[in-house]
Design a protein around this motif. Structure first.
Motif, short mmCIF file in Angstrom:
data_model
loop_
_atom_site.label_atom_id
_atom_site.label_comp_id
_atom_site.label_asym_id
_atom_site.label_seq_id
_atom_site.Cartn_x
_atom_site.Cartn_y
_atom_site.Cartn_z
N PHE A 11 -27.67 5.60 -73.38
CA PHE A 11 -26.33 5.18 -72.95
C PHE A 11 -26.35 5.03 -71.45
CE2 PHE A 11 -22.15 5.48 -71.29
CZ PHE A 11 -21.31 4.93 -72.24
N SER A 12 -25.77 3.93 -70.95
CA SER A 12 -25.52 3.89 -69.52
C SER A 12 -24.28 3.06 -69.24
CB SER A 12 -26.71 3.36 -68.73
OG SER A 12 -26.56 3.72 -67.35
N GLY A 13 -23.73 3.25 -68.06
CA GLY A 13 -22.50 2.57 -67.71
C GLY A 13 -22.54 2.03 -66.29
N HIS A 51 -13.36 4.50 -65.42
CA HIS A 51 -13.90 5.11 -64.19
C HIS A 51 -13.49 4.30 -62.97
CE1 HIS A 51 -16.74 7.60 -66.66
NE2 HIS A 51 -16.43 8.43 -65.71
N TYR A 134 -13.62 12.66 -62.76
CA TYR A 134 -14.55 11.58 -63.11
C TYR A 134 -15.80 12.05 -63.87
CZ TYR A 134 -17.70 7.63 -61.69
OH TYR A 134 -18.58 6.59 -61.65
N MET A 138 -17.42 11.03 -67.59
CA MET A 138 -18.78 10.50 -67.70
C MET A 138 -19.58 11.30 -68.75
SD MET A 138 -21.46 9.74 -64.65
CE MET A 138 -23.23 9.73 -64.93
N ASP A 141 -18.53 9.98 -72.02
CA ASP A 141 -19.15 8.68 -72.33
C ASP A 141 -20.48 8.90 -73.04
OD1 ASP A 141 -17.16 7.52 -70.75
OD2 ASP A 141 -18.47 7.27 -68.99
N VAL A 150 -30.36 8.79 -70.50
CA VAL A 150 -29.39 8.08 -69.67
C VAL A 150 -30.07 7.56 -68.41
CG1 VAL A 150 -27.21 8.28 -68.41
CG2 VAL A 150 -27.53 9.56 -70.53
N VAL A 152 -30.08 6.10 -64.93
CA VAL A 152 -29.13 5.98 -63.81
C VAL A 152 -29.90 6.05 -62.49
CG1 VAL A 152 -27.00 6.95 -64.79
CG2 VAL A 152 -28.78 8.48 -63.94
N GLN A 156 -26.73 9.62 -59.31
CA GLN A 156 -25.99 10.13 -60.47
C GLN A 156 -26.62 11.39 -61.08
OE1 GLN A 156 -22.99 8.97 -61.54
NE2 GLN A 156 -23.16 7.83 -59.62
N1 TRP Z 1 -21.00 7.14 -62.60
C1 TRP Z 1 -21.85 6.01 -62.87
C2 TRP Z 1 -22.06 5.25 -61.55
O1 TRP Z 1 -21.19 5.24 -60.71
C3 TRP Z 1 -21.25 5.09 -63.90
C4 TRP Z 1 -21.12 5.78 -65.21
C5 TRP Z 1 -19.98 6.18 -65.82
C6 TRP Z 1 -22.20 6.15 -66.06
N2 TRP Z 1 -20.24 6.75 -67.02
C7 TRP Z 1 -21.59 6.76 -67.21
C8 TRP Z 1 -23.58 6.04 -65.98
C9 TRP Z 1 -22.36 7.26 -68.24
C10 TRP Z 1 -24.36 6.54 -67.03
C11 TRP Z 1 -23.75 7.15 -68.14
O2 TRP Z 1 -23.09 4.63 -61.40
#
Ligand code: TRP
Length: 341
Positions: A11-13, A51, A134, A138, A141, A150, A152, A156
């Motif tokens: 999972f990543s965001g 976020h 925040y 996360m 998520d 994950v 990142v 992070q």
């Molecule tokens: N905090 C991460 C960033 O700013 C973005 C993010 C939010 C994220 N939720 C996540 C990354 C879950 C990985 C998994 O880059």
């Protein structure tokens, strides 16, 4: 204690705030595509709009940035059939599990988060409560999918340690092994793209100077001009990576070249060592245009049909919910929240 087996799941965001930069592409998306293509993981990629609103976002711009980010993912090689691609707010389980984690995480843990301190700056009293919380969202998520890996950036790492702390405390307090202790997959320094104006700062979509970054939507002329004007030092390029120590700007440009060319820094330096920047910069500009223009052209094409993008995000959200909803339901049961059948 041995952890129970969890499905290998990535999972990543990425936040849909501002446009996509070369930093997002080389530092994150390219790796996301590799993990998808490898096929040893189920891959879930999320546009974390909840976020993004921890700091003020103009509503129209947020909508556009979310669609553009989705277009960027697809143009970079994420296949919305093979990966699950969606925006966070369409899967309410993130916010619901986030609340439970607000009650698991401790004030003391949150106060240590350096990103909050950086982002809130001197005026922490005026930061939103969401910005402070925040990292608990996360964690939600990630853990709403029982994600095991994950990918990142280095920045992070602390948030992922907090995610593990939250999972461990939940498991401990409720005497369960329900949440996995997620592995961070931290990108190496080589894929960390720095500002073109200051080699000690990350390339950022929020940098006040547009010259500091390459946007995925920049045309060939803009890319070439930004690279031409990128800060450097007066020395020629070294023939080995060690020669880039204490030369952050030179190192950044070589790193970018190597990442775009899918080669190692040493292989690149073996070829360009001894060259002046006046010669290297046009090479880099050509390579960047070559690699990025197909992506930006495809993004622009996809952006012409926002309804199709919304359909893709909706379909991704449905598939995401199919995983997250039963996990949230089990978490509710563990906590003792009544769920009427
Ligand atoms: N905090 C991460 C960033 O700013 C973005 C993010 C939010 C994220 N939720 C996540 C990354 C879950 C990985 C998994 O880059």
């Amino acid at each position: 204690m041995a952890q129970p087996q969890f499905t290998p799941r990535v999972f990543s965001g990425i936040q849909p705030s501002g446009g996509l930069t070369l930093g997002n592409y080389l530092g994150a998306m390219k790796r996301f595509v590799t993990m998808q293509d490898e096929g040893s993981f189920e891959t879930i990629y999320c546009m974390v709009d909840l976020h993004a609103i921890t700091v003020w976002q103009d509503p129209g711009k947020l909508t556009r940035a979310t669609r553009e980010l989705c277009a960027g993912f697809i143009a970079a090689g994420i296949d919305p059939e093979r990966s699950i691609l969606f925006n966070q707010s369409q899967v309410p389980e993130h916010a619901q599990l986030g609340w439970i984690f607000n009650c698991v995480a401790r004030m003391g843990w949150m106060k240590r988060m350096t990103q909050f301190k950086d982002k809130a700056g001197k005026n922490a009293e005026n930061a939103s409560l969401g910005l402070f919380g925040y990292p608990a969202l996360m964690a939600a998520d990630i853990l709403a999918y029982h994600a095991t890996h994950v990918p990142v950036g280095e920045d992070q790492k602390q948030h992922l340690e907090l995610t593990r702390d939250i999972a461990a405390k939940f498991n401990h307090d409720y005497e369960t092994e329900f949440f996995p202790l997620t592995e961070p997959v931290i990108e190496g320094a080589a894929t960390r793209v720095m500002s073109l104006r200051d080699g000690s700062k990350k390339m950022s979509k929020s940098d006040p100077s547009d010259m500091a970054r390459i946007n995925m939507t920049d045309d060939a002329e803009a890319i070439a001009s930004k690279i031409r004007k990128a800060r450097t030092d007066p020395e020629a390029l070294p023939s080995e990576a060690a020669g880039l120590n204490d030369r952050p700007e030179a190192r950044n440009l070589v790193n970018i070249y190597a990442a775009l060319a899918d080669r190692t820094v040493d292989a690149v330096l073996a070829e360009v060592g001894g060259k002046q920047f006046s010669e290297f910069k046009p090479m880099l500009a050509d390579l960047a245009v070559d690699k990025l223009s197909p992506i930006s052209t495809e993004m622009a094409r996809l952006m012409q049909d926002p309804a199709e993008i919304d359909r893709i995000l909706g379909r991704g959200a449905e598939r995401a919910r199919a995983i997250a909803a039963p996990i949230l339901a089990q978490a509710y049961d563990i906590v003792g929240l009544v769920r009427s059948a």
